[in-house]
Scaffold this motif. Structure first.
Motif, PDB file in Angstrom:
ATOM      1  N   ASN A 507      -0.112  -2.298   8.709  1.00  0.00           N
ATOM      2  CA  ASN A 507      -0.400  -1.702   7.400  1.00  0.00           C
ATOM      3  C   ASN A 507       0.104  -2.602   6.261  1.00  0.00           C
ATOM      4  O   ASN A 507      -0.075  -3.814   6.314  1.00  0.00           O
ATOM      5  CB  ASN A 507       0.162  -0.287   7.320  1.00  0.00           C
ATOM      6  CG  ASN A 507      -0.561   0.648   8.290  1.00  0.00           C
ATOM      7  OD1 ASN A 507      -1.727   0.441   8.626  1.00  0.00           O
ATOM      8  ND2 ASN A 507       0.129   1.676   8.732  1.00  0.00           N
ATOM      9  N   HIS A 508       0.728  -2.030   5.220  1.00  0.00           N
ATOM     10  CA  HIS A 508       1.200  -2.779   4.044  1.00  0.00           C
ATOM     11  C   HIS A 508       0.063  -3.576   3.384  1.00  0.00           C
ATOM     12  O   HIS A 508       0.251  -4.719   2.952  1.00  0.00           O
ATOM     13  CB  HIS A 508       2.344  -3.738   4.424  1.00  0.00           C
ATOM     14  CG  HIS A 508       3.607  -3.043   4.825  1.00  0.00           C
ATOM     15  ND1 HIS A 508       4.171  -2.039   4.076  1.00  0.00           N
ATOM     16  CD2 HIS A 508       4.414  -3.203   5.915  1.00  0.00           C
ATOM     17  CE1 HIS A 508       5.267  -1.606   4.676  1.00  0.00           C
ATOM     18  NE2 HIS A 508       5.431  -2.286   5.796  1.00  0.00           N
ATOM     19  N   TYR A 509      -1.111  -2.960   3.302  1.00  0.00           N
ATOM     20  CA  TYR A 509      -2.253  -3.641   2.697  1.00  0.00           C
ATOM     21  C   TYR A 509      -1.963  -4.066   1.260  1.00  0.00           C
ATOM     22  O   TYR A 509      -2.399  -5.122   0.811  1.00  0.00           O
ATOM     23  CB  TYR A 509      -3.476  -2.703   2.741  1.00  0.00           C
ATOM     24  CG  TYR A 509      -4.691  -3.235   2.039  1.00  0.00           C
ATOM     25  CD1 TYR A 509      -5.461  -4.235   2.621  1.00  0.00           C
ATOM     26  CD2 TYR A 509      -5.081  -2.739   0.792  1.00  0.00           C
ATOM     27  CE1 TYR A 509      -6.583  -4.734   1.986  1.00  0.00           C
ATOM     28  CE2 TYR A 509      -6.193  -3.223   0.150  1.00  0.00           C
ATOM     29  CZ  TYR A 509      -6.949  -4.217   0.752  1.00  0.00           C
ATOM     30  OH  TYR A 509      -8.057  -4.705   0.119  1.00  0.00           O
ATOM     31  N   ASP A 533      -2.244  -8.428  14.008  1.00  0.00           N
ATOM     32  CA  ASP A 533      -2.237  -7.034  13.549  1.00  0.00           C
ATOM     33  C   ASP A 533      -1.907  -6.105  14.715  1.00  0.00           C
ATOM     34  O   ASP A 533      -2.553  -6.150  15.759  1.00  0.00           O
ATOM     35  CB  ASP A 533      -3.601  -6.664  12.962  1.00  0.00           C
ATOM     36  CG  ASP A 533      -3.650  -5.207  12.538  1.00  0.00           C
ATOM     37  OD1 ASP A 533      -2.899  -4.849  11.622  1.00  0.00           O
ATOM     38  OD2 ASP A 533      -4.409  -4.430  13.156  1.00  0.00           O
ATOM     39  N   SER A 536      -3.116  -1.588  13.031  1.00  0.00           N
ATOM     40  CA  SER A 536      -2.840  -0.891  11.775  1.00  0.00           C
ATOM     41  C   SER A 536      -3.733   0.334  11.626  1.00  0.00           C
ATOM     42  O   SER A 536      -4.923   0.301  11.949  1.00  0.00           O
ATOM     43  CB  SER A 536      -3.077  -1.829  10.586  1.00  0.00           C
ATOM     44  OG  SER A 536      -2.137  -2.864  10.569  1.00  0.00           O
ATOM     45  N   SER A 537      -3.148   1.426  11.122  1.00  0.00           N
ATOM     46  CA  SER A 537      -3.937   2.630  10.866  1.00  0.00           C
ATOM     47  C   SER A 537      -4.750   2.498   9.585  1.00  0.00           C
ATOM     48  O   SER A 537      -5.728   3.221   9.401  1.00  0.00           O
ATOM     49  CB  SER A 537      -3.000   3.842  10.779  1.00  0.00           C
ATOM     50  OG  SER A 537      -1.991   3.625   9.796  1.00  0.00           O
ATOM     51  N   ASP A 538      -4.348   1.592   8.695  1.00  0.00           N
ATOM     52  CA  ASP A 538      -5.105   1.313   7.462  1.00  0.00           C
ATOM     53  C   ASP A 538      -6.191   0.284   7.789  1.00  0.00           C
ATOM     54  O   ASP A 538      -5.916  -0.895   7.980  1.00  0.00           O
ATOM     55  CB  ASP A 538      -4.140   0.768   6.395  1.00  0.00           C
ATOM     56  CG  ASP A 538      -4.798   0.651   5.027  1.00  0.00           C
ATOM     57  OD1 ASP A 538      -6.052   0.676   4.958  1.00  0.00           O
ATOM     58  OD2 ASP A 538      -4.065   0.525   4.031  1.00  0.00           O
ATOM     59  N   ARG A 539      -7.430   0.762   7.870  1.00  0.00           N
ATOM     60  CA  ARG A 539      -8.513  -0.118   8.307  1.00  0.00           C
ATOM     61  C   ARG A 539      -8.841  -1.198   7.291  1.00  0.00           C
ATOM     62  O   ARG A 539      -9.549  -2.168   7.592  1.00  0.00           O
ATOM     63  CB  ARG A 539      -9.783   0.695   8.605  1.00  0.00           C
ATOM     64  CG  ARG A 539      -9.601   1.798   9.613  1.00  0.00           C
ATOM     65  CD  ARG A 539      -8.737   1.412  10.800  1.00  0.00           C
ATOM     66  NE  ARG A 539      -9.286   0.336  11.608  1.00  0.00           N
ATOM     67  CZ  ARG A 539      -8.624  -0.302  12.538  1.00  0.00           C
ATOM     68  NH1 ARG A 539      -7.341  -0.015  12.773  1.00  0.00           N
ATOM     69  NH2 ARG A 539      -9.205  -1.256  13.238  1.00  0.00           N
ATOM     70  N   VAL A 541      -6.815  -3.316   6.252  1.00  0.00           N
ATOM     71  CA  VAL A 541      -6.113  -4.500   6.749  1.00  0.00           C
ATOM     72  C   VAL A 541      -7.018  -5.291   7.685  1.00  0.00           C
ATOM     73  O   VAL A 541      -7.148  -6.517   7.578  1.00  0.00           O
ATOM     74  CB  VAL A 541      -4.804  -4.088   7.473  1.00  0.00           C
ATOM     75  CG1 VAL A 541      -4.180  -5.290   8.164  1.00  0.00           C
ATOM     76  CG2 VAL A 541      -3.826  -3.470   6.490  1.00  0.00           C
ATOM     77  N   ASN A 703       8.821   2.375   2.457  1.00  0.00           N
ATOM     78  CA  ASN A 703       8.339   2.258   3.828  1.00  0.00           C
ATOM     79  C   ASN A 703       8.943   1.080   4.583  1.00  0.00           C
ATOM     80  O   ASN A 703       8.553   0.793   5.712  1.00  0.00           O
ATOM     81  CB  ASN A 703       6.814   2.134   3.844  1.00  0.00           C
ATOM     82  CG  ASN A 703       6.146   3.372   3.308  1.00  0.00           C
ATOM     83  OD1 ASN A 703       6.591   4.479   3.575  1.00  0.00           O
ATOM     84  ND2 ASN A 703       5.094   3.205   2.531  1.00  0.00           N
TER      85      ASN A 703
END
Length: 846
Positions: A507-509, A533, A536-539, A541, A703
């Motif tokens: 994450n940490h986009y 990677d 990551s749950s944040d796509r 990224v 975070n």
């Protein structure tokens, strides 16, 4: 076959006679014998019935034998098919009954050993092997071995054999093999003590297990079995915690099941429990050290359910308080639970200690998602069980918005009505009317008249209406900036890299582009960029990283399909690196322009150095400078021994790839402090060099791991420090037996100046940057080091003990609020005790 049934039943009767003649049988064993006899009796009766019907069909077969052809439509054919099916059933029941007979014979032999053989023979390997073989061949024993009259040690070894298929040997430890030097040795005598099973249901609360599990083991001085029931957790962090914590507690039992609610999870745990007593514990709560010992020592009857008191705490365990008394002073009778529950009486389930025998007839109602404790307590009292109050606060109940038992007001009101109806069904007509009247009055007064209840009802109505389309979320990075980074990566120097920059990503986009852009501004030096990677749950990224795939031979993009942790990701990236040196860069941090070119100048001057590190500048989430972290300001002695205190060889880190690989990279078990673990391994025999320049920007934000150090990281830190302190500081390490003897003497005979050293807030001054020289000196002399926290200590000393309990062998503590804050951070869960003998008082007594 029939004679086999009869002889097996005779063996069961013999067993009862033998057992009763040698010693009194417990109810558990009587129940087990009845369970063993019941299926064989049923099967024998079935066999006799089948035998009679078989004779009838045999005559029919003889009549049909002369038939020359078979017509499928003929009734005779149908009869023959019935005969065939019956014979098939007979063969199946024959094989099944033989298996049952073997089970009974194995059980018989297992019981017989206990009756005729002394305990020391039972512990011998030859007999244990026989027990293992009996368990292996017996379906019944695998399920009910814990009911056999064996020692706790034998039961534990059988359980390990069932789980692993290997015969257990050696002492029971709670840390993995490579950390045996850190395993605390239990000094209490557990002979003839009852065993305890702690059941911990867990649903998406894996982070709290690092506190609840150690507290479970420290709650009793006898044999403790801890069972975690994963109730279908969907959170990846919880699944990761479950897989990690079992590496630190190898004897821990973890059961995975579909989500069915709290009651379902507790019942599943009971199915696997083998203890004489049952202790329930929610994943986000904790038990006091010696909680069970305190309760058992004051028990008036073996059949009593023992109830202690509790404290409540906030989310972070930084504030503790006693609620208005909800147990003490209230009679623990059926009438009180019916008429005063939530109206002055409230007993959390983990305040209780339950004999395992009561769960043969009582369980938790799985139809309720709340108020199950109320129904459970009421059912116990209605069944005739007695609750005995122990006046001691031995449980911490955590209050937070995501508590496992927290529900909406509407849901809680519905569950109150359901629980009331179930309780009413247990009562007589007179009791029932009065109970329902009071129950409905509380429902209307507390739940339905609450403003939150009406607000939730309105929200549910609003949710049924069609919602407006969501507007697209604002993208933090402009297209121009993304394209600029892509262009700069495309123009990377494609020569053979000297340094490979490894960037583990999760994450940490919002910070990733700044991180990657800083790598492209390192001056005239050939470098390689490896981005890995960790699912990551944040796509966003993944979308960003795919733009960088294949644009330059010195840029590698690795996309993992499951979250494996930073240690695994970092090791995998280093394996693929082409550079002679590895630079480690977190995805939410960034490098100063030309930082790697500056480090390369030192590499050329010091080619024999294995590990270079620099100073750093700490920034906030907006990039504002907070302060500079300079090693030169805290330097005490050599880098090696400064590392033992804390991670001083931090960002920016540039390490020889050959050194990294020769040491096996980062230990996956130490994820979270993997950089420090790697630095300590290199410091053991390698060379570290400090570069006194600020070349790295380290971000502190909500975070980030470093802003709120996880409980598990404190524990790992203390285990790791103790391991290296024993290797680097102690000239003569105590043998396990000698260490155990000294601990036992210190607790039972008092402390002496030769073998022990006691620290208190009076003689141990804590500064902002504490250097544990006095502790290290005592540790080097192999003394038993004690910290006396009795009477209470302030928050500064609590933080100190979280950081440096690795140097202590005993922490004396008589405050539950203090032990609760420390329990998950300790290198050993047995470190805290309130039991000790004052040497002066002992002399006076003599």
């Amino acid at each position: 076959l029939e004679s086999g049934y009869n002889s097996t039943l005779q063996q069961c009767d013999k067993l009862q006679e033998y057992a009763r003649s040698r010693y009194s049988l417990s109810k558990n064993i009587e129940t087990t014998l009845a369970e063993l006899k019941k299926p064989i009796q049923i099967d024998r009766d079935r066999y006799l019935y089948m035998k009679r019907t078989s004779r009838i069909y045999s005559r029919t077969v003889e009549k049909l034998a002369g038939a020359k052809s078979i017509d499928s439509s003929n009734s005779t054919d149908k009869k023959e098919l019935q005969i065939y099916n019956l014979e098939l059933k007979l063969r199946n029941i024959h094989e099944h009954n033989l298996s049952l007979q073997e089970d009974l014979e194995s059980a018989y032999n297992s019981f017989r050993w206990k009756i005729f053989a002394p305990l020391d023979r039972l512990r011998k390997k030859s007999l244990l092997k026989s027990i293992y073989l009996a368990v292996k061949s017996s379906r019944i024993l695998r399920i009910s071995y814990h009911k056999l009259p064996l020692s706790s040690q034998a039961k534990w070894k059988i359980r390990q054999f069932i789980a692993t298929g290997k015969i257990a040997s050696g002492a029971k430890v709670r840390i993995s093999e490579d950390r045996l030097s850190c395993a605390r040795i239990d000094t209490a005598d557990t002979t003839n003590k009852p065993t305890l099973t702690v059941i911990i249901p867990c649903y998406n609360q894996g982070g709290y297990l690092w506190e609840s599990v150690p507290s479970a083991y420290s709650s009793y001085s006898g044999d403790v079995e801890v069972i975690i029931v994963n109730d279908g957790s969907s959170e990846s962090k919880t699944l990761k915690s479950l897989s990690e914590i079992i590496k630190f507690y190898p004897e821990l039992i973890v059961i995975h099941k579909k989500n069915g609610g709290l009651s379902s999870a507790r019942n599943r745990g009971l199915e696997h429990a083998s203890g004489d007593y049952i202790q329930f514990l929610d994943a986000d709560d904790t038990l006091a050290p010696s909680k069970v010992d305190i309760q058992l020592s004051q028990s008036e009857s073996l059949d009593n359910i023992l109830i202690c008191n509790y404290l409540t705490a906030n989310e972070t365990y930084s504030e503790f308080y006693k609620k208005e008394e909800t147990i003490k002073g209230v009679p623990l009778t059926l009438n009180a639970f019916l008429m005063e529950w939530e109206r002055g009486l409230s007993v959390p389930i983990h305040c209780g200690l339950f004999p395992v025998t009561l769960f043969s007839t009582i369980s938790f109602d799985e139809e309720l998602s709340a108020k199950e404790d109320w129904l459970f307590w009421t059912t116990l009292l209605k069944s005739g069980y007695k609750l005995q109050y122990i006046d001691s606060h031995c449980v911490i109940y955590r209050v937070h918005t995501e508590s496992m038992v927290r529900q909406s007001f509407v849901t809680m009101a519905q569950e109150w009505e359901k629980a009331s109806a179930k309780i009413a069904a247990l009562l007589s007509p007179n009791e029932k009317n009065l109970f329902l009247q009071e129950s409905n009055r509380w429902l209307a007064r507390y739940y339905k008249s609450n403003p939150l209840y009406n607000e939730e009802l309105k929200e549910k109505v609003m949710l049924k209406k069609p919602s407006k389309k969501n507007t697209p979320t604002k993208v933090e990075y402009t297209t121009n900036r993304v394209e600029r980074v892509v262009t700069r990566c495309h123009n990377f120097n494609s020569a053979t890299p000297i340094i490979s920059v490894v960037v583990p990503i999760f994450n940490h986009y919002n910070y990733l582009l700044e991180c990657l852009e800083s790598v492209t501004q390192q001056g005239d030096i050939a470098i390689e960029l490896i981005c890995i990677d960790d699912n990551s749950s944040d796509r966003r990224v993944v979308t960003l990283l795919r733009k960088l795939e294949g644009i330059n031979p010195n840029i590698k993009i690795i996309l993992q399909d499951e979250n494996r942790g930073i240690s695994y990701s970092q090791n995998r990236a280093v394996e693929l690196a082409k550079g002679e040196y590895i630079a480690l860069l977190d995805c939410d941090d960034y490098l100063k322009d030309g930082a790697l070119l500056e480090v390369f100048g030192y590499i050329k001057k010091h080619p024999d150095v294995d590990y270079f590190f620099t100073d750093r500048t700490n920034i906030d989430s907006q990039g504002k400078i907070l302060y500079d972290a300079l090693y030169s300001s805290v330097r005490r002695s050599s880098i090696k021994y400064d590392l033992l205190d804390r991670m001083v060889a931090s960002h920016l880190k540039v390490i020889k790839k050959s050194t990294y690989n020769s040491l096996g990279g980062c230990d996956e078990l130490m994820s979270g402090i993997q950089d420090w673990e790697l630095a300590l391994k290199i410091a053991q025999n390698g060379t570290l060099h400090y570069i006194p320049q600020k070349l790295y920007f380290h971000r502190l934000h909500e975070n980030s791991v470093t802003s709120s150090l996880a409980i598990s990281q404190y524990k790992k830190t203390n285990i790791l420090r103790r391991k290296y302190a024993q290797q680097w500081l102690q000239e003569k390490k105590l043998e396990e037996n000698e260490y155990k003897k000294k601990i036992h003497q210190a607790l039972t005979e008092g402390f002496n100046e030769v073998d022990t050293q006691i620290f208190t807030p009076k003689n141990l001054k804590i500064e902002s940057w504490y250097s544990p020289e006095p502790l290290q000196k005592a540790f080097a002399e192999s003394k038993i080091i004690i910290f006396d926290a009795r009477g209470g200590i302030d928050s500064a000393y609590i933080d100190f003990l979280k950081d440096f309990n690795s140097y202590f062998d005993i922490i004396l503590c008589d405050r539950l609020s203090i032990s609760a804050q420390l329990i998950g951070t300790l290198w050993s869960e047995k470190l805290i005790t309130s039991r000790c003998v004052d040497r002066t008082e002992r002399a006076k007594q003599k």
